[in-house]
Write a protein that holds these residues in place. Structure first.
Motif: not given
Length: 546
Positions: A133-151
């Motif tokens: 769950i950490t490798i396939t769920g938590v880490i990808p979700s953190l990458l999504v949460a902190f990904a810089p997004m275009k306004p």
């Protein structure tokens, strides 16, 4: 002259649009999260001898395009990231469950998971599951949460992404419709394994049915229930109903299993029924179903929870009732009758602070039975039984009859032989508990006519066809999950007072085909309750009562 330096916040070099994020996640789901789907696909195509690139290649492309369309529809500023974080973590849990236990997460599994208490849920947590769950769920979700997004929303970009996916999807269907439709039409189970569509669909239906549908009026049944008259010198009835957990009939020596898993009840002259079918493959269905007037084919959760069950009718008739709980919940069957819940937080000879052995249910029985009002008494004990995956916690050290066993919740890392040994040890311990309950009834036979009825809620898979645990949809569930043990013990006084022909009952147990549909009327009949709700054709005792 002081120079003022102004600092400007630099925009990150790399920024994602929400349509790009959707496409990346669609690729991740297609290649990683849906590994259970591809394993099943390989099994299906191998079995029909159709493993070729022309058949296989369109399927992941189809998944990619469909998921890209769906994810684009849900990717918006302020809500998109939160949605994908939730989706990634829940999808990793679902993927783990399907990949390592072979369990499809459908409506029934959602229901069972959400109605499981914290202690049972914790038994599924181990190093292997947490790592996955950490490798396939938590880490990808953190990458999504902190990904810089275009306004901005970039509606045009999103529309192009969806439109292009739709066009490519139509082209794919045009050239590969024959292969895709053949796989989908002939192997419908594959559609139920696609993550996240099917488990989200199932969760929506469960939440809608449970919380967002109009309540139905509570229906009273058996309002005419009364107890048959007894002679003044006849002893009252004391009846133990032991409700089992996750025990399958195939592992009972009483039913022909090669290993001696019933050394205790074998000496008690019990009657074992050979062919008994459960109402469901999970506790959340089987328990309320077996105590209701509805049979498996008529079972409806909402209707069952909003009408009297057999406990209510017995209580109305004048039978004194008590429910003792050690399995995390009675599923509302005991909602309107006296109930004692074993305190799992205690630490003593039977409890370790988080779970209790089933012998804890037999503590203080004398005083509890004496406190039950009324003459005829029925006491239900809901045991932990063989609840997995932590089978090794269900029996003490001295009950390790079959070795090597699997002393871990990570059953995927144990050999099938050790898993079966561990499971068989739980059957032996339950057998011991039943035997001790019979001994208690024997000690009270001077005061009561005593009897015991044991039945499990559902069975269990132990690696057959790659399946573990339970919860497979009933229509496709293996017999290991739907065939359960049913054991009776009757004192001489009970047989005499109820006019039961034991030889007849033993013949019925061997030749008959029974189910949990029989529980409702069997309890009413054997407790001599007169009511229009009773059906003599669903009373296992009736053919053998004079």
């Amino acid at each position: 002259m002081n120079k003022k330096k102004t600092s400007q916040k630099k925009e990150p070099r790399f920024q994602l649009s929400y349509s790009s994020l959707s496409f990346i996640l669609a690729i991740y789901y297609t290649l990683v999260v849906n590994l259970p789907f591809y394993r099943e696909l390989k099994t299906v195509l191998t079995s029909i001898g159709d493993m070729n690139v022309v058949t296989i290649l369109p399927i992941p492309l189809f998944l990619l395009l469909i998921l890209n369309i769906i994810f684009n529809l849900f990717s918006w500023p302020y809500v998109g990231k939160a949605f994908f974080v939730f989706l990634l973590i829940t999808s990793s849990i679902v993927s783990y469950t399907m990949l390592f236990y072979g369990i499809n997460v459908d409506y029934g599994m959602i229901e069972n998971a959400l109605e499981t208490d914290s202690s049972e849920a914790a038994s599924y947590l181990n190093l292997h599951s947490i790592s996955w769950i950490t490798i396939t769920g938590v880490i990808p979700s953190l990458l999504v949460a902190f990904a810089p997004m275009k306004p901005g929303i970039a509606l045009l970009r999103k529309a192009i992404a969806i439109g292009l996916s739709v066009i490519l999807l139509l082209l794919l269907l045009f050239f590969s419709y024959k292969d895709l439709s053949a796989v989908g039409r002939n192997h419908g189970s594959l559609k139920r394994m696609i993550i996240p569509t099917y488990y989200l669909y199932s969760a929506y239906n469960y939440l809608h049915d449970t919380y967002f549908t109009r309540p139905i009026p509570f229906k009273h049944i058996g309002e005419d229930a009364t107890l048959s008259n007894k002679s003044s010198n006849e002893k009252p009835t004391l009846f133990f109903f032991i409700l089992g957990e996750t025990a399958r009939s195939q592992n009972y020596a009483l039913n022909g299993y090669a290993k001696n898993t019933n050394p205790y009840t074998k000496e008690q002259n019990v009657i074992s029924f050979q062919s008994v079918h459960s109402c469901g493959t999970a506790t959340a269905v089987s328990v309320p179903c077996m105590f209701s007037q509805q049979g498996r084919h008529d079972y409806n959760k909402k209707r069952t929870y909003n009408q009297d069950n057999v406990m209510d009718i017995l209580q109305r008739a004048g039978v004194s009732l008590l429910w003792k709980e050690n399995d995390g919940g009675d599923k509302d069957v005991a909602k309107r009758i006296p109930k004692i819940v074993i305190d799992r937080s205690r630490k003593d000879q039977f409890c370790n602070g988080s779970t209790c052995l089933d012998m804890a249910l037999l503590q203080n029985l004398d005083s509890q039975i004496a406190a039950m009002k009324g003459k005829d008494k029925l006491l239900v004990m809901h045991v932990m039984g063989s609840h997995g995956p932590t089978y090794y916690l269900r029996y003490p050290k001295e009950q390790e009859k079959f070795l090597p066993d699997c002393q871990s919740s990570e059953i995927e890392d144990c050999s099938v032989n050790s898993i079966v040994n561990t499971y068989d040890n739980t059957i032996v311990y339950t057998d011991y508990v039943i035997s001790q309950a019979i001994n208690k009834l024997k000690s009270l036979s001077g005061q009561y006519n005593t009897a015991l009825f044991y039945i499990s809620d559902h069975g269990e898979s132990l690696g057959e066809d790659g399946l573990f645990l339970h919860g497979v949809p009933y229509a496709v569930a293996p017999a290991f999950q739907t065939t359960v043990p049913l054991i009776l013990w009757l004192s001489d006084g009970f047989k005499q007072s109820k006019h039961i022909d034991e030889a007849c009952l033993r013949k019925e147990a061997k030749k008959g085909d029974f189910s949990q549909d029989y529980v409702f009327s069997s309890l009413l009949g054997i407790m001599d309750v007169k009511t229009n709700a009773y059906d003599k054709n669903l009373d296992i005792y009736q053919p053998c009562r004079d």
